[in-house]
Design an enzyme around this catalytic site. Structure first.
Site, PDB file in Angstrom:
ATOM      1  CG  HIS A  16      68.880  -1.277 -15.779  1.00  0.00           C
ATOM      2  ND1 HIS A  16      69.772  -2.320 -15.727  1.00  0.00           N
ATOM      3  CD2 HIS A  16      69.099  -0.654 -16.956  1.00  0.00           C
ATOM      4  CE1 HIS A  16      70.516  -2.316 -16.808  1.00  0.00           C
ATOM      5  NE2 HIS A  16      70.134  -1.322 -17.575  1.00  0.00           N
ATOM      6  CD  GLU A  43      66.040   0.015 -19.522  1.00  0.00           C
ATOM      7  OE1 GLU A  43      66.385  -0.928 -18.813  1.00  0.00           O
ATOM      8  OE2 GLU A  43      66.754   0.483 -20.424  1.00  0.00           O
ATOM      9  CG  ASP A  45      66.978  -2.722 -22.747  1.00  0.00           C
ATOM     10  OD1 ASP A  45      67.035  -1.490 -22.773  1.00  0.00           O
ATOM     11  OD2 ASP A  45      67.613  -3.419 -21.925  1.00  0.00           O
ATOM     12  CG  HIS A  58      70.561  -5.635 -22.752  1.00  0.00           C
ATOM     13  ND1 HIS A  58      71.819  -5.944 -23.195  1.00  0.00           N
ATOM     14  CD2 HIS A  58      70.603  -4.337 -22.381  1.00  0.00           C
ATOM     15  CE1 HIS A  58      72.597  -4.871 -23.079  1.00  0.00           C
ATOM     16  NE2 HIS A  58      71.885  -3.884 -22.590  1.00  0.00           N
ATOM     17  CD  GLU A 146      68.588   1.113 -24.730  1.00  0.00           C
ATOM     18  OE1 GLU A 146      68.594   0.797 -23.523  1.00  0.00           O
ATOM     19  OE2 GLU A 146      69.614   1.112 -25.438  1.00  0.00           O
TER      20      GLU A 146
END
Ligand code: G3P
Ligand code: CA
Length: 327
Positions: A16, A43, A45, A58, A146
């Site tokens: 993450h 991951e 973002d 993020h 994401e």
């Protein structure tokens, strides 16, 4: 180096924001540490720059995770904006070119909870999606991008989904077995993506509220058996808040219901600090002290989850391997 794809047999360990428990999040150093610790996927973002380059942050507001506030040349860029209904003041990625953004340095988001990470403040820049893809390919791991605030960015003239898919395709990733999972808290962009890419799509859901694009009344409604069947019409899996798996010590049935609808389940986010742990897994009262996150992950694995997001991939890999009976 070959183009061999990682196998990604479930349950997968998703780093993450990288190994963000041990390095400032969304830096190449955080991703590299996650890979060294055995994470299956990393991951990012993603948000777009002024010149439409996707970079890893993020939030598009970057005062918490960069040193932008100490750059006098950018003082005039400070702005107040409303993003998905939330008013915020600071510096926004979409107001910087990539060249400008690259002059900034990342810093630890949670210095009170993770004081050791501040030793890495101002050492690393903001990585681009291209740099992250190259890193993942070099080390044969997957990526789990994401799209942050896709409706907001479209409203100000920055498309993000199509450029993401194009960039992944250019990297050779455009099939359902590519080591890529595209995730979003919104619904409409995932439905559009389902028509334009064969890559696996993950519907993120939170315990409260609903998608910012208004495409569903609430996340709770989306997680009923009927709602899950609708999600399964465009997504490969769901990414729920880990708290949605449990009602106290008892399962809520979300994993079973999602599987019954044909969806995989990748909950977020397993973190070692007591501050983030349910009371039964805490060790002591110090919020920054580490509790039994391995136990928390093991309990979720026993529910049959197909993967999980963690800030501590080393702990996650060990817990996953023990659940598999591998030392
Ligand atoms: O993407 C899964 C998880 O990361 C969702 O929460 O806010 O950390 O992006 P957030
Ligand atoms: Ca995320």
């Amino acid at each position: 180096m070959t183009d061999a794809q990682p196998s990604l047999s479930p349950p997968i360990v998703i780093a993450h924001r990288g190994a963000s428990g041990e390095r400032p999040e969304h830096t190449i150093a955080a991703y590299e540490l996650a890979i060294a610790q055995g994470a299956d996927v990393i991951e990012p973002d993603l948000v777009p720059t002024k010149d439409d380059v996707l970079v890893a942050r993020h939030e598009n507001e970057i005062s918490e995770t960069t040193d932008v506030a100490s750059h006098p040349e950018f003082a005039g860029r400070k702005a107040t904006k409303t993003i998905d209904g939330q008013k915020m003041t600071g510096w926004f990625v979409e107001d910087f070119t990539l060249a400008e953004l690259k002059t900034l340095r990342a810093k630890e988001r949670l210095p009170l909870l993770r004081p050791g990470n501040t030793a890495y403040d101002r050492k690393y820049d903001i990585p681009t999606l291209a740099e992250i893809i190259a890193l993942a390919k070099k080390h044969k791991v997957g990526i789990y991008p994401e799209t942050k605030h896709p409706s907001y960015f479209a409203s100000i003239g920055h498309a993000t989904d199509a450029p993401l898919v194009a960039q992944l395709k250019a990297a050779g990733w455009d099939s359902p077995d590519a080591p890529v999972f595209i995730q979003s808290f919104e619904v409409a962009n995932l439905k559009r993506l389902a028509r334009t890419t064969k890559l696996r799509l993950i519907q993120l859901v939170a315990g409260e509220g609903g998608p910012a694009d208004g495409a569903a009344p609430s996340y709770a409604a989306m997680m009923t058996p009927a709602g899950l069947r609708e999600v399964a019409s465009y997504a490969w899996g769901i990414g729920p808040d880990k708290a949605m798996l449990w009602d106290g010590k008892l399962p809520t049935g979300l994993v079973r219901n999602a599987h019954a609808a044909g969806l995989r389940v990748h909950p977020w986010t397993f973190r070692a600090e007591n501050y983030f742990l349910p009371s039964r897994f805490r060790d002591g009262l110090n919020p920054r002290g580490h509790g039994d996150v391995a136990g928390e992950i093991a309990a979720a694995l026993r529910l049959g989850i197909d993967g999980f997001f963690t800030d501590y991939p080393a702990i996650g890999v060990k817990a996953r391997n023990e659940a598999r009976g591998v030392k």
